[in-house]
Structures are given as structure tokens and as C-alpha cells.
Scaffold this active site. Sequence first.
Site, PDB file in Angstrom:
ATOM      1  CE  LYS A  25      -8.038 -35.978 -21.621  1.00  0.00           C
ATOM      2  NZ  LYS A  25      -9.261 -36.622 -21.180  1.00  0.00           N
ATOM      3  CD  GLU A 646     -11.258 -49.463  -7.594  1.00  0.00           C
ATOM      4  OE1 GLU A 646     -12.204 -48.661  -7.653  1.00  0.00           O
ATOM      5  OE2 GLU A 646     -10.070 -49.137  -7.719  1.00  0.00           O
ATOM      6  CG  HIS A 735     -23.970 -42.276 -12.313  1.00  0.00           C
ATOM      7  ND1 HIS A 735     -24.636 -42.827 -11.239  1.00  0.00           N
ATOM      8  CD2 HIS A 735     -22.683 -42.173 -11.924  1.00  0.00           C
ATOM      9  CE1 HIS A 735     -23.784 -43.074 -10.276  1.00  0.00           C
ATOM     10  NE2 HIS A 735     -22.587 -42.672 -10.656  1.00  0.00           N
TER      11      HIS A 735
END
Length: 799
Positions: A25, A646, A735
Site C-alpha cells: 500500500k 452487499e 464521488h
Amino acid sequence: MTNPSTFPAATILGYPRIGPHRELKKALDAHWSGAISEQQLLADARKLQDRTVSRLVELGLNAADSSIPADFALYDQVLDTTAALGALPARFADLADADGSVGTAASFILARGHGERPPLELTKWFDTNYHYLVPEIGPETPFTAVAHQLADTIRRHRENGAVLRPVLVGPVTYLLLAKAEDHAPEGFDPLDRIDDAVAAYAGILTQLGDAGADWVQLDEPGLVTDRGGALAAPGGLVERVYRKLADAPRATPGGDGENGGNRGNGRPALLVTTGYGTAGNPEAPGEALAVLAAAGVEAVHADLIRGRLPSASVLADLGSTTFLAGIVDGRNVWRNSLSASLEVLQELQARSGTAVSVGTATSLQHVPHDVGAEDALPAHLPQWLAFADQKVSEVVVLARGLAGGRSAVAAELKEAEDALRERSTFHGVVVPSVRTRLQGLAEDDFVRGPADRRAALQQEHLQLPVLPTTTIGSFPQTGEVRRARAAVRSGSISDADYEQFLKDEIARVVTLQEELGLDVLVHGEPERNDMVQYFAEHLDGFAATSQGWVQSYGSRCTRPSILWGDVVRPAAITVPWTIYAQSLTDRPLKGMLTGPVTILAWSFVRDDQPLGDTAQQVALALRDEIADLEAAGTGIIQVDEPALRELLPLRSNDQAAYLNWSVRSFRLATSGVQDRTQIHTHLCYSEFGEIIGAIDGLDADVTSIEAARSRLEVVADLAGFGFRRGIGPGVYDIHSPRVPSQAEIAALINTALTGIPVSQLWINPDCGLKTRGYEETVQSLRHVVAATEAARAALAVNA
Ligand code: GLN
Ligand code: ZN
């Protein structure tokens, strides 16, 4: 000496890729910010790969027998498969190298977009919280065998003496997960390209064989869905595809020197995995495995955690195909009951005519690296847990037990059983007062008064204008907010200073909303790092990890809490902030909570009772919080359930039962209030049509949903259903940093009014504003309010 054509006795399907200290990451973020070169990124990634291989060897996997998967995607495994196939959508075609291959820089453009070029879409991987990059396939999409990067990886490790097992998404799942390219003709289905894809996969297999792979893993979790399951019937598409792949000649194993292994001119042996459920027909468990075996696949895998045990007759028929039993959970963090697992494995072996190997149910990418890295868990917890490293050890122990009998692993079995026994009797696991309360619930506790009556009482109480405006809850989390949170955690500012900081922040946000002219205000959620973790930190029965990071997508990681015991709310959580915020304004201010289903979906949840029971416990804690908010004078309370969809089961047959318990838990949380108290909910997706009945069943007074990107497609679904409750389809897409113009928002409001009666319509953004900056947010909200005022004026004229 291991025989390269024998499947290893112990393996895992995949391992966390981000690194125990989030090395990958950090390297990715550094590379994208320009701080390190691509070369440096790849060097860091190779270092992490080497660390992973040596760690897995330390934990008992064999580096020389293909038991270690080469599962090293920099960003996403589906993206890597797209790259290996050279399957670039037309809008990215210029990124291919001369031979059609896709380099690292190009793959990052697919993942993240560049300038005007939007990235591939991100979508949830099966029913997990991992997101993959959706392939876009059209009639002309190239399919070539260009797996150079993967082949180089295999070669490099081979030079270090490790024979790794390359992993790709299998051809059927790859196309099932794809969407049709934008300009594809009406009715085009990515699966129409299966023959071209299979030809490319065959080429890739040869490339991987040339590079020295003895086995290749093709992941076919698509076969556990309704659609993919049907394709796995005998004589179906899956059989045809794998017959073709298996028909290619095998490389002669053991061809090269002392490492053994094949060298060129043929395909490696094939392992096909089917995680996340039961492959094929769930009523005939194992049938799909028999289909694969008959097609010539050398090893087949089943998920024995989420999926059903293959029937005895199937196992007896597998012939020379190895059965890889996925018996260690790849999605949860609980220690395996080794003794029970070993019994299952022994029985499988006794019943089957084939070799049985031991593995994980799915990749371990969904769990953190190592329980040993945790230093702040409550003392009782570590012994009950297994993160990825512990799960590898479990697989190794079970394989040893299967080969040598219980006595060969007696000490390990006992240790696991002791820990599990302690877990089952530990005091916080069962809290009698919680159990008594749950048993005492009556149907009344799940029901409110009639919705029409409630709406009238609420309007009388709240006196809102038509088209009330509001936001979803969070306001921008500035660097200042994050720094203050870090400072109080490290002790460099006092709790009192932090509290004052939050109060100032709340006051600023309230003043801003009044100035903007919004009708229903929020406090802005500056005290929350994360909408689930915040509640987990304030409820008994949860524990937070310090290093328990899990990849969500790309370099984005989350740190789910662990729900280990009965859930108790020791004190009010949000009430003081809400009261304080309300004290600053005469306008109504919403209390803001996260719902039970979302709290479960984004945590690691105890596996010793049905999810529905755990959801009810969380719901009761929230019910108490809601009662306290109401008693303190809060007239509107929002309970967010962005994860409701989900957790929707992959198989339609299982969906009704899920929707039943999830909807009931929401109702249990929210049905204790008076009729004049308005309950809101917020859902974070626009594909709302298929569960609209369940959303209606939540019985919330007002529902806000994401809708702006799809230009309010949802309005048609709402009108078709006859949705009678308050509804706020998002008119501002949060977004992206883009500021929508007033005219754009006005157009969306008009679209909404074509299908939704004025009396039901609310005006709000798509989602919380937490990830946005202030400047763009303020401008956008100004446009939202102005467009609403114009719409009200037009309605008044027409009336
Ligand atoms: N109330 C939350 C917020 O505004 C909702 C977030 C979400 O839907 N994911 O941040
Ligand atoms: Zn949202």
C-alpha cells in the site's frame, strides 16, 4: 523428492497482498504521488513477494511442490487477468505494447483513470467487501496470450528454488464478471467471446509451463452463482471450456535437473477452485466438480465453509483428479475447530476414490496477516483467532493429521479445542441480560403505527417546506480533523481539548448549513473515523485490532473490528454530540446512526450463532440509542444501511431468508419511537430495483439513495413499485470533485418529479461528504438549494 505431477497435500488459495506493515500500500501510494519510480515500486513488490514466500515456508508450506500460490497482484487479480489476456477495451487500446501486452503503467491507467479517461468500474467481488476492476468486453476486444509478467515472476522464483503456482481468474468467471463494452451491439454478452478467451488462456498456460510452473490455479468462483452454476451442468459450457484447456498436451514433468518440474512444450497441471459457495447445482453438491474432473482437470476445489459437502458418489467418481478440500475459512478470523475438520477430511478420504488435499475455502486476502502482530487486543481474544498466518498453520496441521492420523497432531488438536472451549464459556460471550431481552421480544417490538398517520404527525411536528433539503450526514473531514484525532490518540492533546475542537467543528458546520439554507441539518460526524468502527469502539462485545488491515481495493485498506461477544451499550454514544448540535439551531437536526446490517457487514462477526441473532443484539443497542436521542428531543433519526445489498446472498433461493432477518433487525432498531419521530435511512447504491420490496419493508419514513450517476434511473423503479414513503434520490454525485451546475441539478429534480409525488420527494446529495473538500462542497450545496428553491417556485406557480 516431490513429484511435480502430484498436487500438494497442503495449500492456500491466496494470501494477503498488502504486506504485514502495508508495505505494498505504501509503495503504491508513494509511486502514484511521484515519490518513487516504477522501478522502485516493482523492487519493493518483489521484496514483499520474497518475504511472503519465506514466511509461508516458515509456516510449513513447501516451496518446491507448487503449494505456494503466486498471488501477487499489485492492484487487483481481475486486472492482472485482463493484462495477461491483453483484453483492453477500445478506449484504452493505445496503451498496449506492440505485442498486445499491458505494462504496469498502463494497468494503473485502467485502474485509476487518467485525465479525461475514466477508469474501469469497481464492483464488489462476490459477497465480500473486496472490489475488483470490471473487465469491459466487446465483439472486438483482443484476447492474446501475453502473460509475460506472471511468467517472469514464476521464472524469478524458480531461480531461487521455489516452484510457485500461478493464479488467474478462470475464463468462465472472467467473462461472467465482465460487462459489455459501451458501444457493443444490443444483446451482446461477454460470454459470446468464450472461444476466443479460451484460445488465449491455452496460450497463457503454455507460457506459464515454459516458465517452469508445474501447476496453474484457475479461480472459478463464478460457478457458485445462479448463472455460472447453470453453466456447470453436465454437457454445458464449463465442461466444453475445460475439455479444450485440458486437451492440450501436458508438459513432461521432471524434465529439468534436480528441481524436477516441467520445461516447455505443454501445459502445466490444472487446479480449478470454486470459493464463496457451492459450485454448480446446489441440490447436487459436487456435480460441477465431477464435470471438471471428467473434462480432464487434474485438481478441483470446493469451499466447505460456505458451500455444501460434495456427495459421496461424486467423490468416488473423481478418478485420478485430486480433491482440494477448502476447510479453513478464508473470510473470517476465528480459530478452526481442527478436531471436527479432521473428522470431515478423514471421512472425505474414506469415501472418495481420489487423493484429498487440504486448503482454504477462498483466498486469505479477506483476512489480516498475523494475530501475533496485535498488541492491544483484550487478553482473552488472541487464542480464539486465526488470521492468515495462523490459517496457513491450520492447513498444514490438518494435512499432517490426514496423512498420519489424529495422534500425529494430538497436541495441536488439543490446543485448538482448549481455546474453543474457553471461548464458548467466556463471560462476555453470553450475557444473560441480553439473552433474556431477546427472548422477551414480541411482534409489537418490530412494528410502528401506520405510515400515513406517522407522516401526518411528523409534518405537524416538523413543519418542513415541500422538497425538504438535507445532507447524508458527514461533512468534509479536513486534514485538521484527522490531525486532531491522531493527536488525541497519541496523547499530544488532552481529551478536553479534543472535545472542544469537535464542538467548534460542529458549530462551524451548523452555521454553514444555516447559511446555505438547508432545511434539515446534521452535526457533520467529525468525531467518527469510520461509520462502523466508531460504533464498535463504543459497544461491548467488539474489539479493535491495531494491525488488522484488509485490502478493500487497490491501495485502499480497512481495519474491520471483531465482534466476539454479546453486544451491550454501556453508555449513550451519539447523544451528547447531537444535543450540542441541536442547541445551536432552531432548524431540525438529524441524529445519525449506522444500522445493524452494515455494522455486521464491515466487521468480523462471531461464527457461533446465526448472523440474524447477532444482528438483533446490535439492533437492541441501537434501539436504546434511538430512545435516548428521542428523549433528548431529536425529531429525526437516520439509520444508515449502505451495506444492506452487499450481504445479499449470491443464490436467489437464499435471498428471501436474508432479507427477512436483515429487514427485521432494522425494524427492531427503529420501531421503538413514537409515530411523530421521523426515521430516515440511507442506502449507497443505485441498483435498487431488485430489493425495492425489502427497502419498503424497512418501514423507514424517508430513504435517501445514490442516484445521480445513473441520472435517476431509479425513479422508474420507484414509480413502477408504487413506493409511498419519503424518498431522496441523490441529485449531487459526491464521488468526484466536480461541482454540478444549478441547471444540472434542476434537471435531475425535474426527472424525479416525473415519477415521485412532490409530497414524497426530498432533495439531497448521493452520500456523505466526508471525502470531499470544502470549496467544492459549499458550491455544490449552494446549487442544490438554489435549484430546489426554483423548483418550489415553479410548483407554486403551477398550483
Ligand atoms: N452518514 C454517513 C456519512 O454521511 C453515511 C455514509 C455512507 O453511506 N457510506 O458519511
Ligand atoms: Zn452513502
